[in-house]
Design a protein around this motif. Structure first.
Motif, PDB file in Angstrom:
ATOM      1  N   LYS A 111       0.849  -1.176   0.000  1.00  0.00           N
ATOM      2  CA  LYS A 111       0.000   0.000   0.000  1.00  0.00           C
ATOM      3  C   LYS A 111       0.895   1.240   0.000  1.00  0.00           C
ATOM      4  N   VAL A 112       0.575   2.170  -0.883  1.00  0.00           N
ATOM      5  CA  VAL A 112       1.331   3.418  -0.920  1.00  0.00           C
ATOM      6  C   VAL A 112       0.352   4.547  -0.658  1.00  0.00           C
ATOM      7  N   THR A 113       0.728   5.433   0.262  1.00  0.00           N
ATOM      8  CA  THR A 113      -0.161   6.540   0.599  1.00  0.00           C
ATOM      9  C   THR A 113       0.291   7.820  -0.091  1.00  0.00           C
ATOM     10  N   TYR A 114      -0.667   8.473  -0.741  1.00  0.00           N
ATOM     11  CA  TYR A 114      -0.406   9.740  -1.419  1.00  0.00           C
ATOM     12  C   TYR A 114      -1.211  10.838  -0.743  1.00  0.00           C
ATOM     13  N   TYR A 115      -0.661  12.036  -0.740  1.00  0.00           N
ATOM     14  CA  TYR A 115      -1.335  13.177  -0.120  1.00  0.00           C
ATOM     15  C   TYR A 115      -1.541  14.265  -1.160  1.00  0.00           C
ATOM     16  N   CYS A 116      -2.756  14.789  -1.231  1.00  0.00           N
ATOM     17  CA  CYS A 116      -3.015  15.884  -2.167  1.00  0.00           C
ATOM     18  C   CYS A 116      -2.910  17.210  -1.419  1.00  0.00           C
ATOM     19  N   GLU A 117      -3.070  18.285  -2.157  1.00  0.00           N
ATOM     20  CA  GLU A 117      -2.925  19.605  -1.571  1.00  0.00           C
ATOM     21  C   GLU A 117      -3.970  19.862  -0.483  1.00  0.00           C
ATOM     22  N   HIS A 118      -5.091  19.184  -0.549  1.00  0.00           N
ATOM     23  CA  HIS A 118      -6.143  19.362   0.452  1.00  0.00           C
ATOM     24  C   HIS A 118      -5.932  18.497   1.687  1.00  0.00           C
ATOM     25  N   GLY A 119      -4.867  17.715   1.692  1.00  0.00           N
ATOM     26  CA  GLY A 119      -4.609  16.867   2.844  1.00  0.00           C
ATOM     27  C   GLY A 119      -5.353  15.542   2.808  1.00  0.00           C
ATOM     28  N   HIS A 120      -5.989  15.240   1.683  1.00  0.00           N
ATOM     29  CA  HIS A 120      -6.651  13.943   1.546  1.00  0.00           C
ATOM     30  C   HIS A 120      -5.601  12.846   1.402  1.00  0.00           C
ATOM     31  N   CYS A 178      -5.869  12.111  -6.484  1.00  0.00           N
ATOM     32  CA  CYS A 178      -6.586  11.983  -5.218  1.00  0.00           C
ATOM     33  C   CYS A 178      -7.937  11.322  -5.453  1.00  0.00           C
ATOM     34  N   ILE A 179      -8.258  10.327  -4.615  1.00  0.00           N
ATOM     35  CA  ILE A 179      -9.523   9.622  -4.804  1.00  0.00           C
ATOM     36  C   ILE A 179     -10.702  10.471  -4.367  1.00  0.00           C
ATOM     37  N   ARG A 180     -10.446  11.528  -3.610  1.00  0.00           N
ATOM     38  CA  ARG A 180     -11.556  12.344  -3.112  1.00  0.00           C
ATOM     39  C   ARG A 180     -11.827  13.570  -3.953  1.00  0.00           C
ATOM     40  N   CYS A 181     -10.758  14.272  -4.394  1.00  0.00           N
ATOM     41  CA  CYS A 181     -10.990  15.512  -5.140  1.00  0.00           C
ATOM     42  C   CYS A 181     -10.362  15.488  -6.523  1.00  0.00           C
ATOM     43  N   GLY A 182      -9.590  14.440  -6.842  1.00  0.00           N
ATOM     44  CA  GLY A 182      -9.050  14.321  -8.190  1.00  0.00           C
ATOM     45  C   GLY A 182      -7.789  15.111  -8.444  1.00  0.00           C
ATOM     46  N   LEU A 183      -7.321  15.854  -7.452  1.00  0.00           N
ATOM     47  CA  LEU A 183      -6.084  16.603  -7.640  1.00  0.00           C
ATOM     48  C   LEU A 183      -4.905  15.640  -7.630  1.00  0.00           C
ATOM     49  N   PRO A 184      -3.812  16.038  -8.266  1.00  0.00           N
ATOM     50  CA  PRO A 184      -2.626  15.184  -8.206  1.00  0.00           C
ATOM     51  C   PRO A 184      -2.115  15.116  -6.768  1.00  0.00           C
ATOM     52  N   ALA A 185      -1.684  13.932  -6.353  1.00  0.00           N
ATOM     53  CA  ALA A 185      -1.175  13.746  -4.997  1.00  0.00           C
ATOM     54  C   ALA A 185       0.185  13.078  -5.073  1.00  0.00           C
ATOM     55  N   GLN A 219       3.649  11.278  -2.597  1.00  0.00           N
ATOM     56  CA  GLN A 219       3.951  10.598  -1.339  1.00  0.00           C
ATOM     57  C   GLN A 219       4.529  11.552  -0.311  1.00  0.00           C
ATOM     58  N   ASP A 220       4.920  12.738  -0.742  1.00  0.00           N
ATOM     59  CA  ASP A 220       5.497  13.720   0.171  1.00  0.00           C
ATOM     60  C   ASP A 220       4.375  14.560   0.764  1.00  0.00           C
ATOM     61  N   ARG A 221       4.051  14.250   2.008  1.00  0.00           N
ATOM     62  CA  ARG A 221       2.929  14.923   2.656  1.00  0.00           C
ATOM     63  C   ARG A 221       3.147  16.427   2.771  1.00  0.00           C
ATOM     64  N   GLU A 222       4.393  16.824   3.007  1.00  0.00           N
ATOM     65  CA  GLU A 222       4.690  18.245   3.219  1.00  0.00           C
ATOM     66  C   GLU A 222       4.711  19.031   1.909  1.00  0.00           C
ATOM     67  N   HIS A 223       4.926  18.347   0.828  1.00  0.00           N
ATOM     68  CA  HIS A 223       5.029  19.044  -0.453  1.00  0.00           C
ATOM     69  C   HIS A 223       4.166  18.375  -1.520  1.00  0.00           C
ATOM     70  N   PRO A 224       2.862  18.467  -1.356  1.00  0.00           N
ATOM     71  CA  PRO A 224       1.984  17.875  -2.378  1.00  0.00           C
ATOM     72  C   PRO A 224       2.106  18.663  -3.675  1.00  0.00           C
ATOM     73  N   PRO A 225       1.844  18.012  -4.800  1.00  0.00           N
ATOM     74  CA  PRO A 225       1.930  18.736  -6.079  1.00  0.00           C
ATOM     75  C   PRO A 225       0.910  19.869  -6.121  1.00  0.00           C
ATOM     76  N   ALA A 226       1.262  20.932  -6.798  1.00  0.00           N
ATOM     77  CA  ALA A 226       0.362  22.080  -6.898  1.00  0.00           C
ATOM     78  C   ALA A 226      -0.861  21.705  -7.713  1.00  0.00           C
ATOM     79  N   ALA A 227      -1.988  22.200  -7.269  1.00  0.00           N
ATOM     80  CA  ALA A 227      -3.222  21.923  -7.991  1.00  0.00           C
ATOM     81  C   ALA A 227      -3.223  22.689  -9.301  1.00  0.00           C
TER      82      ALA A 227
END
Ligand SMILES: [Zn+2]
Length: 113
Positions: free
Chosen positions: A30-39, A57-64, A66-74
């Protein structure tokens, strides 16, 4: 209200019981990804598969990522007004043809009566 509850209660798409408990299939991680919204999105991959650098992101569709502190810009989302203007722009061509076709069909229908 009643219909929605019925659908939710039937658990459409749930796999047969016990399938998830059998760990003897291909190992997955399992790999966890974080989007700009913190999802958090946690897709699992085959152990020998290449892990993608970003994930939608499975919730908002933004790119996510693995770096929680630096999610890709929306990506910049155009306001609705602009989208509407764009649709209106296109309307002149495509809808013009559709309206003409509709008028022709109405004319033919009237003739056949
Ligand atoms: Zn998100």
């Amino acid at each position: 209200m009643v219909g929605g509850n019925a659908i939710r209660g039937s658990r459409v798409g749930a796999g047969p019981m016990g399938e998830a408990e059998r760990g003897d299939s291909a190992p997955r991680r399992k790999v966890t990804y974080y989007c700009e919204h913190g999802h958090e999105s946690s897709p699992s991959f085959a152990a020998d598969a290449a892990i993608p650098e970003s994930w939608d992101c499975i919730r908002c569709g933004l790119p996510a990522s693995q770096d929680r502190e630096h999610p890709p810009a929306a990506p910049r989302i155009e306001p609705y007004k602009t989208h509407l203007a764009y649709v209106k722009e296109r309307r002149s061509d495509e809808d013009g043809a559709a309206i003409l076709e509709e008028a022709l069909q109405a004319l033919r229908k009237r003739r056949s009566l």
